[in-house]
Scaffold this motif. Sequence first.
Motif, PDB file in Angstrom:
ATOM      1  N   CYS A  64       0.875  -1.176   0.000  1.00 60.52           N
ATOM      2  CA  CYS A  64       0.000   0.000   0.000  1.00 60.52           C
ATOM      3  C   CYS A  64       0.914   1.227   0.000  1.00 60.52           C
ATOM      4  CB  CYS A  64      -0.908   0.004   1.219  1.00 60.52           C
ATOM      5  SG  CYS A  64      -2.090  -1.331   1.220  1.00 60.52           S
ATOM      6  N   LEU A  65       1.396   1.585  -1.185  1.00 64.78           N
ATOM      7  CA  LEU A  65       2.401   2.640  -1.327  1.00 64.78           C
ATOM      8  C   LEU A  65       1.748   3.953  -1.750  1.00 64.78           C
ATOM      9  CD1 LEU A  65       5.028   0.549  -3.310  1.00 64.78           C
ATOM     10  CD2 LEU A  65       4.943   0.948  -0.859  1.00 64.78           C
ATOM     11  N   GLN A  66       2.444   5.044  -1.515  1.00 66.30           N
ATOM     12  CA  GLN A  66       1.984   6.345  -1.979  1.00 66.30           C
ATOM     13  C   GLN A  66       3.178   7.187  -2.412  1.00 66.30           C
ATOM     14  OE1 GLN A  66       0.237   8.784   1.121  1.00 66.30           O
ATOM     15  NE2 GLN A  66       1.234   7.549   2.674  1.00 66.30           N
ATOM     16  N   ASN A  67       2.891   8.200  -3.181  1.00 66.43           N
ATOM     17  CA  ASN A  67       3.934   9.114  -3.629  1.00 66.43           C
ATOM     18  C   ASN A  67       4.466   9.883  -2.410  1.00 66.43           C
ATOM     19  OD1 ASN A  67       5.599  10.578  -5.324  1.00 66.43           O
ATOM     20  ND2 ASN A  67       4.042  12.106  -5.748  1.00 66.43           N
ATOM     21  N   PHE A  68       5.765   9.980  -2.291  1.00 66.87           N
ATOM     22  CA  PHE A  68       6.363  10.697  -1.179  1.00 66.87           C
ATOM     23  C   PHE A  68       7.643  11.373  -1.659  1.00 66.87           C
ATOM     24  CE2 PHE A  68       8.892  11.170   2.690  1.00 66.87           C
ATOM     25  CZ  PHE A  68       7.959  11.749   3.526  1.00 66.87           C
ATOM     26  N   ASN A  90      12.171  12.103  -6.018  1.00 69.56           N
ATOM     27  CA  ASN A  90      11.344  11.088  -5.391  1.00 69.56           C
ATOM     28  C   ASN A  90      12.160   9.807  -5.381  1.00 69.56           C
ATOM     29  OD1 ASN A  90       9.368   9.413  -4.496  1.00 69.56           O
ATOM     30  ND2 ASN A  90       7.811  10.129  -5.916  1.00 69.56           N
ATOM     31  N   ILE A 132       7.125   4.184   3.102  1.00 67.76           N
ATOM     32  CA  ILE A 132       5.953   4.876   2.579  1.00 67.76           C
ATOM     33  C   ILE A 132       5.855   4.800   1.058  1.00 67.76           C
ATOM     34  CG2 ILE A 132       7.016   7.160   2.410  1.00 67.76           C
ATOM     35  CD1 ILE A 132       4.311   8.225   3.586  1.00 67.76           C
ATOM     36  N   ASN A 133       6.988   4.767   0.345  1.00 71.11           N
ATOM     37  CA  ASN A 133       6.937   4.804  -1.117  1.00 71.11           C
ATOM     38  C   ASN A 133       7.679   3.666  -1.809  1.00 71.11           C
ATOM     39  OD1 ASN A 133       9.561   5.564  -0.672  1.00 71.11           O
ATOM     40  ND2 ASN A 133       9.509   7.346  -1.996  1.00 71.11           N
ATOM     41  N   SER A 134       8.160   2.689  -1.074  1.00 71.28           N
ATOM     42  CA  SER A 134       8.870   1.577  -1.702  1.00 71.28           C
ATOM     43  C   SER A 134       8.911   0.380  -0.755  1.00 71.28           C
ATOM     44  CB  SER A 134      10.285   1.988  -2.096  1.00 71.28           C
ATOM     45  OG  SER A 134      10.985   2.454  -0.970  1.00 71.28           O
ATOM     46  N   ASN A 183       8.496   0.361  -6.786  1.00 67.92           N
ATOM     47  CA  ASN A 183       8.352   1.796  -6.525  1.00 67.92           C
ATOM     48  C   ASN A 183       7.108   2.306  -7.219  1.00 67.92           C
ATOM     49  OD1 ASN A 183      10.891   1.763  -5.349  1.00 67.92           O
ATOM     50  ND2 ASN A 183      11.868   2.187  -7.286  1.00 67.92           N
ATOM     51  N   GLU A 184       6.503   3.314  -6.650  1.00 65.30           N
ATOM     52  CA  GLU A 184       5.395   3.990  -7.330  1.00 65.30           C
ATOM     53  C   GLU A 184       5.848   5.372  -7.665  1.00 65.30           C
ATOM     54  OE1 GLU A 184       1.148   2.203  -6.305  1.00 65.30           O
ATOM     55  OE2 GLU A 184       1.679   3.997  -5.274  1.00 65.30           O
TER      56      GLU A 184
END
Length: 118
Positions: free
Chosen positions: A22-26, A35, A68-70, A117-118
């Motif tokens: 459950c990733l998000q852009n950070f 990023n 948070i992002n990976s 990664n996202e």
Amino acid sequence: MALQSHAPYLACIRETLKAALCLQNFPSQVAERHNKPEVEARSSPEVLLNPITIAKDENERVLIEPSINSVRVSIKMKQSDDVERLLTARYGTQGGKGVVIPNAMAAGNLSTACWRNE
């Protein structure tokens, strides 16, 4: 029979990965307009989650390092003979076809690492 003995182990890995992915852009807190995967950069300790090790025995285990992002997933597979070593080597080079892999360095003494990664 052997597959049934793996079922709880694989189910645990599957559910843990569902939660970890459950990733998000950070964006980076250090460099503007960057990023970077926090699992690799480790520039913001507050966004790193606790690493999770799921082990069936000393020769079969998965290390999941979420942030948070990976997410870094390192896998150690049983390699008792030449055929299993060959399959492990093949998995390590082809196992992440659907995943972006900027760095395929496994953590510790584990066999394979994949990054998402996202």
